[in-house]
Motif scaffolding. Structure first.
Motif, PDB file in Angstrom:
ATOM      1  N   GLY A  34       0.805  -1.210   0.000  1.00  0.00           N
ATOM      2  CA  GLY A  34       0.000   0.000   0.000  1.00  0.00           C
ATOM      3  C   GLY A  34       0.837   1.258   0.000  1.00  0.00           C
ATOM      4  N   LEU A  35       0.278   2.317  -0.607  1.00  0.00           N
ATOM      5  CA  LEU A  35       0.892   3.638  -0.640  1.00  0.00           C
ATOM      6  C   LEU A  35      -0.129   4.659  -0.169  1.00  0.00           C
ATOM      7  CD1 LEU A  35       2.495   3.489  -4.208  1.00  0.00           C
ATOM      8  CD2 LEU A  35       3.698   3.124  -2.038  1.00  0.00           C
ATOM      9  N   LEU A  36       0.303   5.588   0.681  1.00  0.00           N
ATOM     10  CA  LEU A  36      -0.588   6.629   1.189  1.00  0.00           C
ATOM     11  C   LEU A  36       0.068   7.991   0.998  1.00  0.00           C
ATOM     12  CD1 LEU A  36      -2.599   6.655   4.490  1.00  0.00           C
ATOM     13  CD2 LEU A  36      -1.027   8.531   4.002  1.00  0.00           C
ATOM     14  N   ASP A  37      -0.683   8.923   0.446  1.00  0.00           N
ATOM     15  CA  ASP A  37      -0.162  10.280   0.271  1.00  0.00           C
ATOM     16  C   ASP A  37      -1.318  11.225  -0.006  1.00  0.00           C
ATOM     17  OD1 ASP A  37       2.907  11.356  -0.299  1.00  0.00           O
ATOM     18  OD2 ASP A  37       1.368  12.646  -1.181  1.00  0.00           O
ATOM     19  N   ARG A  38      -1.072  12.509   0.182  1.00  0.00           N
ATOM     20  CA  ARG A  38      -2.079  13.532  -0.074  1.00  0.00           C
ATOM     21  C   ARG A  38      -2.148  13.924  -1.545  1.00  0.00           C
ATOM     22  NH1 ARG A  38       0.289  18.696  -0.384  1.00  0.00           N
ATOM     23  NH2 ARG A  38      -1.666  19.676   0.251  1.00  0.00           N
ATOM     24  N   ASP A  39      -1.149  13.535  -2.341  1.00  0.00           N
ATOM     25  CA  ASP A  39      -1.027  14.004  -3.717  1.00  0.00           C
ATOM     26  C   ASP A  39      -1.112  12.831  -4.693  1.00  0.00           C
ATOM     27  OD1 ASP A  39      -0.469  15.280  -6.077  1.00  0.00           O
ATOM     28  OD2 ASP A  39       1.493  16.041  -5.465  1.00  0.00           O
ATOM     29  N   GLU A  40      -2.160  12.797  -5.489  1.00  0.00           N
ATOM     30  CA  GLU A  40      -2.334  11.737  -6.490  1.00  0.00           C
ATOM     31  C   GLU A  40      -1.163  11.678  -7.464  1.00  0.00           C
ATOM     32  OE1 GLU A  40      -4.590   9.404  -7.186  1.00  0.00           O
ATOM     33  OE2 GLU A  40      -5.995   9.740  -5.545  1.00  0.00           O
ATOM     34  N   ALA A  41      -0.536  12.833  -7.732  1.00  0.00           N
ATOM     35  CA  ALA A  41       0.574  12.860  -8.691  1.00  0.00           C
ATOM     36  C   ALA A  41       1.743  11.996  -8.231  1.00  0.00           C
ATOM     37  CB  ALA A  41       1.030  14.299  -8.920  1.00  0.00           C
ATOM     38  N   ARG A  42       1.886  11.820  -6.939  1.00  0.00           N
ATOM     39  CA  ARG A  42       2.981  10.980  -6.436  1.00  0.00           C
ATOM     40  C   ARG A  42       2.727   9.498  -6.754  1.00  0.00           C
ATOM     41  NH1 ARG A  42       6.486  13.716  -2.937  1.00  0.00           N
ATOM     42  NH2 ARG A  42       5.813  15.861  -2.514  1.00  0.00           N
ATOM     43  N   PHE A  43       1.467   9.103  -6.777  1.00  0.00           N
ATOM     44  CA  PHE A  43       1.149   7.727  -7.175  1.00  0.00           C
ATOM     45  C   PHE A  43       1.464   7.523  -8.655  1.00  0.00           C
ATOM     46  CE2 PHE A  43      -2.385   8.300  -3.845  1.00  0.00           C
ATOM     47  CZ  PHE A  43      -1.524   7.954  -2.812  1.00  0.00           C
ATOM     48  N   GLU A  44       1.190   8.540  -9.470  1.00  0.00           N
ATOM     49  CA  GLU A  44       1.501   8.442 -10.893  1.00  0.00           C
ATOM     50  C   GLU A  44       3.003   8.320 -11.113  1.00  0.00           C
ATOM     51  OE1 GLU A  44      -0.472   8.025 -13.503  1.00  0.00           O
ATOM     52  OE2 GLU A  44      -2.038   7.814 -11.978  1.00  0.00           O
ATOM     53  N   LEU A  45       3.779   9.056 -10.306  1.00  0.00           N
ATOM     54  CA  LEU A  45       5.232   8.965 -10.418  1.00  0.00           C
ATOM     55  C   LEU A  45       5.694   7.557 -10.042  1.00  0.00           C
ATOM     56  CD1 LEU A  45       7.874  10.454 -11.004  1.00  0.00           C
ATOM     57  CD2 LEU A  45       7.965  11.072  -8.594  1.00  0.00           C
ATOM     58  N   PHE A  46       5.102   6.974  -9.007  1.00  0.00           N
ATOM     59  CA  PHE A  46       5.437   5.598  -8.625  1.00  0.00           C
ATOM     60  C   PHE A  46       5.139   4.652  -9.774  1.00  0.00           C
ATOM     61  CE2 PHE A  46       3.802   1.490  -7.205  1.00  0.00           C
ATOM     62  CZ  PHE A  46       4.891   0.989  -6.516  1.00  0.00           C
ATOM     63  N   ARG A  47       3.963   4.779 -10.385  1.00  0.00           N
ATOM     64  CA  ARG A  47       3.586   3.880 -11.481  1.00  0.00           C
ATOM     65  C   ARG A  47       4.502   4.062 -12.691  1.00  0.00           C
ATOM     66  NH1 ARG A  47      -1.801   6.125 -10.029  1.00  0.00           N
ATOM     67  NH2 ARG A  47      -2.707   4.692  -8.496  1.00  0.00           N
ATOM     68  N   THR A  48       4.935   5.280 -12.922  1.00  0.00           N
ATOM     69  CA  THR A  48       5.848   5.531 -14.035  1.00  0.00           C
ATOM     70  C   THR A  48       7.205   4.894 -13.770  1.00  0.00           C
ATOM     71  OG1 THR A  48       4.761   7.620 -14.560  1.00  0.00           O
ATOM     72  CG2 THR A  48       7.008   7.335 -15.369  1.00  0.00           C
ATOM     73  N   ARG A  49       7.651   4.999 -12.539  1.00  0.00           N
ATOM     74  CA  ARG A  49       8.976   4.477 -12.194  1.00  0.00           C
ATOM     75  C   ARG A  49       8.975   2.958 -12.064  1.00  0.00           C
ATOM     76  NH1 ARG A  49      12.297   7.847  -7.811  1.00  0.00           N
ATOM     77  NH2 ARG A  49      11.658   9.424  -9.353  1.00  0.00           N
ATOM     78  N   TYR A  50       7.858   2.399 -11.602  1.00  0.00           N
ATOM     79  CA  TYR A  50       7.761   0.945 -11.413  1.00  0.00           C
ATOM     80  C   TYR A  50       6.506   0.424 -12.117  1.00  0.00           C
ATOM     81  CZ  TYR A  50      10.981   2.365  -7.738  1.00  0.00           C
ATOM     82  OH  TYR A  50      12.030   2.930  -7.051  1.00  0.00           O
ATOM     83  N   PRO A  51       6.501   0.431 -13.443  1.00  0.00           N
ATOM     84  CA  PRO A  51       5.291   0.082 -14.200  1.00  0.00           C
ATOM     85  C   PRO A  51       4.812  -1.347 -13.974  1.00  0.00           C
ATOM     86  CG  PRO A  51       7.201   0.236 -15.656  1.00  0.00           C
ATOM     87  CD  PRO A  51       7.622   0.783 -14.335  1.00  0.00           C
ATOM     88  N   GLU A  52       5.687  -2.229 -13.548  1.00  0.00           N
ATOM     89  CA  GLU A  52       5.281  -3.616 -13.311  1.00  0.00           C
ATOM     90  C   GLU A  52       4.578  -3.775 -11.966  1.00  0.00           C
ATOM     91  OE1 GLU A  52       9.644  -3.305 -12.025  1.00  0.00           O
ATOM     92  OE2 GLU A  52       8.211  -2.290 -13.318  1.00  0.00           O
ATOM     93  N   HIS A  53       4.434  -2.668 -11.212  1.00  0.00           N
ATOM     94  CA  HIS A  53       3.795  -2.747  -9.901  1.00  0.00           C
ATOM     95  C   HIS A  53       2.643  -1.740  -9.776  1.00  0.00           C
ATOM     96  CE1 HIS A  53       6.824  -5.494  -8.310  1.00  0.00           C
ATOM     97  NE2 HIS A  53       7.747  -4.743  -8.873  1.00  0.00           N
ATOM     98  N   THR A  54       1.946  -1.511 -10.869  1.00  0.00           N
ATOM     99  CA  THR A  54       0.841  -0.543 -10.861  1.00  0.00           C
ATOM    100  C   THR A  54      -0.357  -1.019 -10.048  1.00  0.00           C
ATOM    101  OG1 THR A  54       0.011  -1.478 -12.934  1.00  0.00           O
ATOM    102  CG2 THR A  54       1.508   0.413 -13.100  1.00  0.00           C
ATOM    103  N   GLU A  55      -0.354  -2.300  -9.667  1.00  0.00           N
ATOM    104  CA  GLU A  55      -1.497  -2.821  -8.917  1.00  0.00           C
ATOM    105  C   GLU A  55      -1.432  -2.490  -7.425  1.00  0.00           C
ATOM    106  OE1 GLU A  55       1.758  -5.552  -7.974  1.00  0.00           O
ATOM    107  OE2 GLU A  55       1.107  -4.517  -9.796  1.00  0.00           O
ATOM    108  N   VAL A  56      -0.325  -1.926  -6.959  1.00  0.00           N
ATOM    109  CA  VAL A  56      -0.215  -1.587  -5.534  1.00  0.00           C
ATOM    110  C   VAL A  56      -1.304  -0.577  -5.174  1.00  0.00           C
ATOM    111  CG1 VAL A  56       1.237  -0.566  -3.728  1.00  0.00           C
ATOM    112  CG2 VAL A  56       2.263  -2.043  -5.487  1.00  0.00           C
ATOM    113  N   PRO A  57      -2.171  -0.857  -4.187  1.00  0.00           N
ATOM    114  CA  PRO A  57      -3.273   0.042  -3.836  1.00  0.00           C
ATOM    115  C   PRO A  57      -2.761   1.381  -3.294  1.00  0.00           C
ATOM    116  CG  PRO A  57      -3.596  -2.150  -2.887  1.00  0.00           C
ATOM    117  CD  PRO A  57      -2.203  -2.104  -3.400  1.00  0.00           C
TER     118      PRO A  57
END
Length: 445
Positions: A34-57
């Motif tokens: 799981g990932l928690l943050d106030r900014d949705e853009a940070r989740f997008e950065l995670f998905r961009t950096r680790y595209p094989e792990h986009t399923e992390v809630p």
């Protein structure tokens, strides 16, 4: 069975220091759930950096309880902005979860006390990632103290220097607001105070300090013009700013004048977060922290620390001397030699027995961040602590609390012009296990 981790605060540090090793080096025994943050853009950065792990809630900043219920983590990693640490550490301990938190553990002595109390009432525990302990030079110093080569420690001289690149970076970001960071005597110096506490195995009792804002802020002598709200990437005065000119080529500052859409796209690429810019002007009047400190700290074992830190110098590193009843050690580090405008020697330790000949000790240096400490810290975090050592390396809540309390005592002393007792900062009355000189007795050693 894999240990399950959830991250609160998807910062650059969270992505590089914690998410990456969980998803790569230590994936056999670790899982990011799981990932928690106030900014949705940070989740997008995670998905961009680790595209094989986009399923992390992913979860919003107020969804901690739901995240824990849905993802069932074993460990919460806290790596967001400093002022958010206490909230998630205490919430995790309230659910009997273990916590790994980026330093500083919290930003105030009051919050440090609350964390210690929460840990005492919890089945979970807190680990603070003081990676400087793991640098080979620093570990060797700890060994020398424990071996008794210095005898009883009487005084420590520690002078820390940050260059105009690193030092100014704190004044471009949220760190420049005391409410968010606690000031640099907490955000940065907590590293240094923890090292001294750990090296000598004593607890700080009282601090007296002077401090000032000498280089940055609206009154900074290098300010090309008093004007708030500027950003380095769009400022028209960069050629007149010595700090910018020192670290940026002129070609980096060429802007497209007419293609507004293209400029916006470039800005979005450079600053991927929704409402956070790390290029705020270092001469803004918003800055309310100090950039220079000198302090004296008294310890419960009789040692005295003479400490200084400066956030705007020509090179980066530190000078350390530890004195004892049997001898003295000295070492000097020149950090980031690529940014230092002169040749720098390999760091060694000079040992001077009180009666005898000087010895120069060479230490095997390691690759990796924070003097080679980061890779070793990660092994302890994700594989379990190496129990073959004669002392503990991982830091606990008490260690985190006393480093923060020392930092707060320093800036309060600056403000109030008086010595500040550490227990006053912590609220007093809370009895904790003492730090042990052997490194085996107290929590967090």
């Amino acid at each position: 069975m894999k240990k399950r981790y959830a991250i609160c605060g998807v910062s650059g540090r969270a992505l590089g220091m914690f998410a990456k090793p969980i998803l790569t080096t230590f994936t056999a025994g670790c899982e990011l759930v799981g990932l928690l943050d106030r900014d949705e853009a940070r989740f997008e950065l995670f998905r961009t950096r680790y595209p094989e792990h986009t399923e992390v809630p992913t979860y919003g900043e107020h969804d901690f309880d739901r995240m824990v219920e849905e993802t069932r983590p074993d460990v919460i990693i806290v790596a967001g902005r400093d002022d958010t640490h206490a909230r998630y550490i205490i919430a995790a301990l309230g659910k009997d979860l273990d916590v790994i938190t980026e330093k500083p553990m919290v930003t105030t002595g009051e919050d440090a006390r609350c964390v210690m109390e929460a840990e005492q009432a919890s089945k979970g525990s807190v680990t603070v990632t003081f990676n400087y302990r793991y640098a080979p030079i620093h570990t060797k110093i700890k060994e020398m103290v424990l071996e008794g080569k210095l005898g009883r420690i009487t005084s420590i001289d520690l002078n820390w220097y940050l260059d105009t690149y690193h030092g100014s970076s704190y004044f471009k970001r949220w760190n420049r607001v005391r409410e968010l960071s606690g000031g640099l005597s907490i955000h940065k110096s907590t590293h240094h105070f923890d090292l001294v506490n750990w090296w000598i195995g004593q607890q700080p009792v009282e601090a007296f300090a002077y401090g000032a804002l000498n280089y940055y802020g609206a009154e900074g002598e290098a300010n090309p013009r008093k004007e708030d709200g500027r950003f380095c990437s769009t400022c028209e005065l960069t050629q007149d700013c010595a700090y910018y000119s020192r670290w940026n080529a002129r070609s980096q500052n060429i802007r497209v004048q007419d293609d507004h859409l293209g400029s916006l796209d470039a800005e979005k690429s450079k600053f991927p977060y929704s409402d956070y810019r790390p290029d705020q002007c270092i001469f803004d009047s918003q800055i309310d922290i100090e950039d220079t400190y000198t302090a004296t700290v008294r310890y419960d074992g009789g040692a005295l620390l003479s400490y200084s830190v400066n956030f705007s110098l020509p090179y980066e590193g530190y000078r350390l001397a530890i004195n004892g009843t049997k001898g003295r050690l000295e070492t000097t580090e020149y950090h980031m030699p690529g940014r230092t405008p002169f040749p720098t020697p390999v760091q060694t330790i000079d040992y001077f027995p009180l009666f005898g000949s000087k010895e120069t000790i060479h230490v095997v240096h390691r690759e990796g961040g924070h003097g080679g400490g980061d890779p070793l810290l990660l092994e302890d975090l994700f594989l379990g602590e190496d129990r073959s050592r004669p002392f503990r390396m991982l830091s606990g809540a008490v260690d985190g609390a006393y480093s923060v309390a020392t930092g707060e005592a320093v800036w309060r002393s600056v403000k109030e012009h008086r010595p500040v007792p550490i227990e006053e900062v912590l609220g007093g009355g809370l009895r904790q296990p003492a730090l042990s000189l052997s490194g085996k007795g107290g929590e967090g050693q």
